[in-house]
Write a protein that holds these residues in place. Structure first.
Motif, mmCIF file in Angstrom:
data_model
loop_
_atom_site.group_PDB
_atom_site.id
_atom_site.type_symbol
_atom_site.label_atom_id
_atom_site.label_comp_id
_atom_site.label_asym_id
_atom_site.label_seq_id
_atom_site.Cartn_x
_atom_site.Cartn_y
_atom_site.Cartn_z
ATOM 1 N N MET A 1 42.670 20.464 10.682
ATOM 2 C CA MET A 1 43.179 21.790 11.003
ATOM 3 C C MET A 1 43.228 22.012 12.511
ATOM 4 N N ALA A 2 42.220 21.479 13.206
ATOM 5 C CA ALA A 2 42.190 21.651 14.655
ATOM 6 C C ALA A 2 43.414 21.045 15.321
ATOM 7 N N SER A 3 44.073 20.086 14.635
ATOM 8 C CA SER A 3 45.237 19.427 15.228
ATOM 9 C C SER A 3 46.369 20.411 15.519
ATOM 10 N N LEU A 4 46.414 21.518 14.792
ATOM 11 C CA LEU A 4 47.449 22.527 15.032
ATOM 12 C C LEU A 4 47.356 23.094 16.447
ATOM 13 N N PHE A 5 46.162 23.040 17.028
ATOM 14 C CA PHE A 5 45.948 23.644 18.344
ATOM 15 C C PHE A 5 45.560 22.621 19.408
ATOM 16 N N PHE A 6 45.636 21.327 19.080
ATOM 17 C CA PHE A 6 45.316 20.313 20.087
ATOM 18 C C PHE A 6 46.251 20.462 21.280
ATOM 19 N N GLY A 7 45.659 20.357 22.477
ATOM 20 C CA GLY A 7 46.443 20.524 23.695
ATOM 21 C C GLY A 7 46.616 21.981 24.097
ATOM 22 N N ARG A 8 46.054 22.883 23.309
ATOM 23 C CA ARG A 8 46.134 24.318 23.596
ATOM 24 C C ARG A 8 44.733 24.856 23.854
ATOM 25 N N VAL A 9 44.678 26.105 24.238
ATOM 26 C CA VAL A 9 43.401 26.790 24.451
ATOM 27 C C VAL A 9 43.277 27.900 23.426
ATOM 28 N N LEU A 10 42.123 27.957 22.764
ATOM 29 C CA LEU A 10 41.770 29.113 21.947
ATOM 30 C C LEU A 10 40.626 29.835 22.635
ATOM 31 N N ILE A 11 40.636 31.141 22.547
ATOM 32 C CA ILE A 11 39.633 31.956 23.234
ATOM 33 C C ILE A 11 38.796 32.689 22.189
ATOM 34 N N GLN A 12 37.478 32.688 22.396
ATOM 35 C CA GLN A 12 36.598 33.438 21.513
ATOM 36 C C GLN A 12 36.610 34.913 21.910
ATOM 37 N N ASN A 13 36.576 35.761 20.921
ATOM 38 C CA ASN A 13 36.672 37.200 21.167
ATOM 39 C C ASN A 13 35.306 37.801 21.493
ATOM 40 N N ASN A 14 34.587 37.141 22.389
ATOM 41 C CA ASN A 14 33.300 37.681 22.819
ATOM 42 C C ASN A 14 33.426 38.221 24.237
ATOM 43 N N SER A 15 32.345 38.748 24.754
ATOM 44 C CA SER A 15 32.411 39.383 26.075
ATOM 45 C C SER A 15 32.764 38.402 27.178
ATOM 46 N N ASP A 16 32.367 37.128 26.999
ATOM 47 C CA ASP A 16 32.672 36.111 28.015
ATOM 48 C C ASP A 16 34.039 35.481 27.812
ATOM 49 N N GLN A 17 34.649 35.731 26.645
ATOM 50 C CA GLN A 17 35.940 35.118 26.302
ATOM 51 C C GLN A 17 35.912 33.608 26.580
ATOM 52 N N LEU A 20 38.037 27.432 24.325
ATOM 53 C CA LEU A 20 37.907 26.175 23.598
ATOM 54 C C LEU A 20 39.145 25.351 23.922
ATOM 55 N N ASP A 21 38.949 24.273 24.663
ATOM 56 C CA ASP A 21 40.126 23.517 25.110
ATOM 57 C C ASP A 21 39.966 22.014 24.947
ATOM 58 N N THR A 22 38.922 21.582 24.240
ATOM 59 C CA THR A 22 38.763 20.159 23.977
ATOM 60 C C THR A 22 38.842 19.914 22.472
ATOM 61 N N GLU A 23 39.131 18.690 22.119
ATOM 62 C CA GLU A 23 39.236 18.333 20.700
ATOM 63 C C GLU A 23 37.918 18.607 19.976
ATOM 64 N N ALA A 24 36.801 18.291 20.633
ATOM 65 C CA ALA A 24 35.495 18.503 20.003
ATOM 66 C C ALA A 24 35.222 19.988 19.779
ATOM 67 N N GLU A 25 35.543 20.819 20.760
ATOM 68 C CA GLU A 25 35.303 22.259 20.621
ATOM 69 C C GLU A 25 36.157 22.858 19.508
ATOM 70 N N LEU A 26 37.419 22.477 19.461
ATOM 71 C CA LEU A 26 38.309 22.995 18.421
ATOM 72 C C LEU A 26 37.859 22.523 17.043
ATOM 73 N N SER A 27 37.433 21.268 16.962
ATOM 74 C CA SER A 27 36.999 20.728 15.678
ATOM 75 C C SER A 27 35.774 21.461 15.149
ATOM 76 N N ARG A 28 34.838 21.773 16.037
ATOM 77 C CA ARG A 28 33.631 22.479 15.602
ATOM 78 C C ARG A 28 33.961 23.848 15.015
ATOM 79 N N LYS A 29 34.984 24.485 15.526
ATOM 80 C CA LYS A 29 35.333 25.826 15.068
ATOM 81 C C LYS A 29 36.276 25.842 13.862
ATOM 82 N N LEU A 30 37.066 24.774 13.687
ATOM 83 C CA LEU A 30 38.147 24.843 12.702
ATOM 84 C C LEU A 30 38.064 23.819 11.573
#
Length: 214
Positions: A1-17, A20-30
């Motif tokens: 599923m993370a492959s849909l966003f590989f090469g892109r940035v996803l941002i967490q909706n927290n105060s620090d925003q 997530l811009d690495t394959e490992a980070e996206l994979s952990r979330k998706l």
């Protein structure tokens, strides 16, 4: 599923925003999750009405106040807002675990075309491999609430990591709407396993497991 966003940035909706811009980070979330793509806009009255319903739906499946462990669920807000300020305002009261695409990322519009989203709000439900389970689950979420997640999870064959260990089941009252369904699911599984092991030590072991669980 993370492959849909590989090469892109996803941002967490927290105060620090956090980005997530690495394959490992996206994979952990998706990965190994049912993924909801929420197409909405702060200028859309129907989206404004639906957003609190979706927020509560997500919280009841992922917040430890309601469940012992978060469901295998992720949500990405695919903004159709006309300005970044409008997007930020819309997300202000939404869960911190939500993810979203940067406002300047053209993937927001590409995903709308890719999944043939014709009206807002829309919630596209995806399997971990990216296959579409439901093209727009907004009405289903309104009608059924968190209980519809069990149907998605089973259809997507997602590994369920949100259930208690067998010895704990009798000690705690249900914490969520999905827990009784999970109990029933595992009871059926155990009974089926016991039937397959009729006779001999295997049969006795299966009966012992069932007796210990329920």
């Amino acid at each position: 599923m993370a492959s849909l966003f590989f090469g892109r940035v996803l941002i967490q909706n927290n105060s620090d925003q956090d980005e997530l811009d690495t394959e490992a980070e996206l994979s952990r979330k998706l990965d190994n999750r049912v993924v909801l793509l929420f197409f909405g806009s702060g200028s859309c009255p129907q989206c404004q009405d639906f957003a609190p319903i979706l927020r509560d739906f997500f919280i009841q499946l992922t917040d430890e106040f309601y469940v012992l462990r978060a469901a295998q669920l992720a949500l990405v807000y695919v903004s159709q807002d006309t300005t970044e300020e409008e997007q930020d305002l819309f997300l202000r009261d939404m869960p911190k675990k939500w993810l979203f695409l940067p406002f300047k990322d053209d993937l927001r519009r590409d995903l709308r075309r890719q999944f043939s989203v014709e009206r807002l709000p829309a919630v596209v439900v995806l399997k971990p491999n990216g296959d579409v389970l439901t093209r727009n689950a907004a009405d289903e979420i309104r009608r059924l609430g968190p209980s519809c997640f069990t149907n998605w999870q089973e259809a997507a064959e997602v590994l369920d990591r949100s259930f208690l260990q067998p010895e704990d089941l009798d000690d705690l009252a249900p914490r969520s709407l999905t827990e009784p369904l999970r109990r029933r699911k595992y009871r059926v599984d155990l009974e089926a396993r016991g039937a397959q092991l009729q006779g001999g030590k295997g049969h006795s072991a299966a009966e012992g497991m069932a007796g210990g669980l329920f």
